[in-house]
Write a protein that holds these residues in place. Structure first.
Motif, mmCIF file in Angstrom:
data_model
loop_
_atom_site.group_PDB
_atom_site.id
_atom_site.type_symbol
_atom_site.label_atom_id
_atom_site.label_comp_id
_atom_site.label_asym_id
_atom_site.label_seq_id
_atom_site.Cartn_x
_atom_site.Cartn_y
_atom_site.Cartn_z
ATOM 1 N N GLY A 65 79.453 124.712 94.538
ATOM 2 C CA GLY A 65 79.735 123.826 95.658
ATOM 3 C C GLY A 65 78.780 122.656 95.710
ATOM 4 N N LEU A 66 77.536 122.867 95.259
ATOM 5 C CA LEU A 66 76.556 121.775 95.246
ATOM 6 C C LEU A 66 76.989 120.659 94.301
ATOM 7 N N GLU A 67 77.457 121.025 93.118
ATOM 8 C CA GLU A 67 77.917 120.015 92.155
ATOM 9 C C GLU A 67 79.112 119.253 92.703
ATOM 10 N N ARG A 68 80.050 119.965 93.292
ATOM 11 C CA ARG A 68 81.231 119.313 93.864
ATOM 12 C C ARG A 68 80.832 118.417 95.044
ATOM 13 N N SER A 69 79.929 118.913 95.891
ATOM 14 C CA SER A 69 79.496 118.125 97.047
ATOM 15 C C SER A 69 78.764 116.853 96.616
ATOM 16 N N ALA A 70 77.908 116.963 95.610
ATOM 17 C CA ALA A 70 77.196 115.778 95.107
ATOM 18 C C ALA A 70 78.191 114.732 94.626
ATOM 19 N N ALA A 71 79.181 115.172 93.865
ATOM 20 C CA ALA A 71 80.180 114.235 93.344
ATOM 21 C C ALA A 71 80.967 113.590 94.474
ATOM 22 N N TRP A 72 81.435 114.393 95.435
ATOM 23 C CA TRP A 72 82.227 113.830 96.531
ATOM 24 C C TRP A 72 81.411 112.889 97.407
ATOM 25 N N CYS A 73 80.138 113.208 97.611
ATOM 26 C CA CYS A 73 79.281 112.294 98.396
ATOM 27 C C CYS A 73 79.132 110.952 97.681
ATOM 28 N N PHE A 100 83.225 95.346 112.960
ATOM 29 C CA PHE A 100 83.173 96.798 113.128
ATOM 30 C C PHE A 100 82.800 97.500 111.819
ATOM 31 N N LEU A 101 82.975 96.806 110.695
ATOM 32 C CA LEU A 101 82.603 97.388 109.403
ATOM 33 C C LEU A 101 81.096 97.380 109.182
ATOM 34 N N GLY A 102 80.380 96.534 109.926
ATOM 35 C CA GLY A 102 78.923 96.446 109.777
ATOM 36 C C GLY A 102 78.233 97.799 109.869
ATOM 37 N N PRO A 103 78.522 98.612 110.885
ATOM 38 C CA PRO A 103 77.890 99.925 110.977
ATOM 39 C C PRO A 103 78.464 100.945 109.983
ATOM 40 N N ILE A 104 79.612 100.655 109.409
ATOM 41 C CA ILE A 104 80.226 101.597 108.465
ATOM 42 C C ILE A 104 79.547 101.508 107.100
ATOM 43 N N THR A 105 79.088 100.327 106.718
ATOM 44 C CA THR A 105 78.422 100.150 105.422
ATOM 45 C C THR A 105 77.242 101.105 105.250
ATOM 46 N N PRO A 106 76.339 101.219 106.237
ATOM 47 C CA PRO A 106 75.228 102.164 106.078
ATOM 48 C C PRO A 106 75.679 103.628 105.978
ATOM 49 N N LEU A 107 76.834 103.938 106.566
ATOM 50 C CA LEU A 107 77.368 105.297 106.434
ATOM 51 C C LEU A 107 77.670 105.591 104.963
ATOM 52 N N GLY A 108 78.226 104.614 104.271
ATOM 53 C CA GLY A 108 78.449 104.751 102.828
ATOM 54 C C GLY A 108 77.141 104.940 102.097
ATOM 55 N N GLY A 109 76.131 104.162 102.490
ATOM 56 C CA GLY A 109 74.809 104.312 101.888
ATOM 57 C C GLY A 109 74.236 105.694 102.131
ATOM 58 N N LEU A 110 74.453 106.221 103.332
ATOM 59 C CA LEU A 110 73.968 107.567 103.651
ATOM 60 C C LEU A 110 74.628 108.614 102.765
ATOM 61 N N PHE A 111 75.931 108.493 102.565
ATOM 62 C CA PHE A 111 76.623 109.419 101.659
ATOM 63 C C PHE A 111 76.054 109.334 100.242
ATOM 64 N N MET A 112 75.757 108.121 99.789
ATOM 65 C CA MET A 112 75.175 107.974 98.448
ATOM 66 C C MET A 112 73.802 108.632 98.397
ATOM 67 N N VAL A 114 72.713 111.133 100.216
ATOM 68 C CA VAL A 114 72.918 112.583 100.215
ATOM 69 C C VAL A 114 73.361 113.048 98.828
ATOM 70 N N GLY A 115 74.259 112.300 98.200
ATOM 71 C CA GLY A 115 74.699 112.646 96.842
ATOM 72 C C GLY A 115 73.542 112.672 95.863
ATOM 73 N N TRP A 116 72.686 111.668 95.923
ATOM 74 C CA TRP A 116 71.509 111.622 95.049
ATOM 75 C C TRP A 116 70.554 112.771 95.367
ATOM 76 N N GLY A 117 70.387 113.069 96.652
ATOM 77 C CA GLY A 117 69.526 114.180 97.040
ATOM 78 C C GLY A 117 70.055 115.509 96.522
ATOM 79 N N LEU A 118 71.360 115.689 96.595
ATOM 80 C CA LEU A 118 71.966 116.913 96.049
ATOM 81 C C LEU A 118 71.765 116.991 94.538
#
Length: 129
Positions: A65-73, A100-112, A114-118
């Motif tokens: 699940g960690l490998e799959r989660s990293a990829a999906w993030c 309204f997309l301004g606050p969404i961009t950092p959400l994408g960064g957060l997912f990236m 998390v993916g790198w952290g995984l």
């Protein structure tokens, strides 16, 4: 999962090259230097993550699940981050309010992030086992 990751990696890479070429040539007529610079950040991050997804797609078996989660993030984060930047870069030219997309961009960064952290956790865990 392996084929999905490799397919998305290939698509992200292909689109980064296409969008990078348009950004370097065609879009310069329509966008300010500031907007082109922002657009290029989206392209650069998309290409970086296409390469990483290609590497992990070839390396991982996606049995955990960690490998799959990293990829999906990484997949989701790259999409959210880069696409929101692309739209924000063109908002003024299209004369639409996409703030309204301004606050969404950092959400994408957060997912990236998390993916790198995984990925880091996966590699650290495998080194010590």
């Amino acid at each position: 999962m392996k084929n999905i990751v490799l397919t998305i990696a290939s698509f992200y890479g292909m689109m980064a090259v296409i969008l990078g070429a348009f950004g370097a040539h065609a879009f310069k007529k329509n966008l300010s230097v500031e907007k082109i610079t922002s657009f290029e950040v989206g392209v650069r991050y998309q290409m970086y993550h296409a390469i990483v997804l290609l590497a992990i797609g070839l390396y991982f078996q996606f049995n955990s699940g960690l490998e799959r989660s990293a990829a999906w993030c990484l997949i989701a984060g790259t999409f959210i981050f880069s696409v929101s930047i692309y739209f924000l870069s063109f908002a003024e030219y299209w004369n639409v309010n996409l703030k309204f997309l301004g606050p969404i961009t950092p959400l994408g960064g957060l997912f990236m992030i998390v993916g790198w952290g995984l990925l880091m956790y996966i590699f650290m865990k495998s080194k010590f086992n």
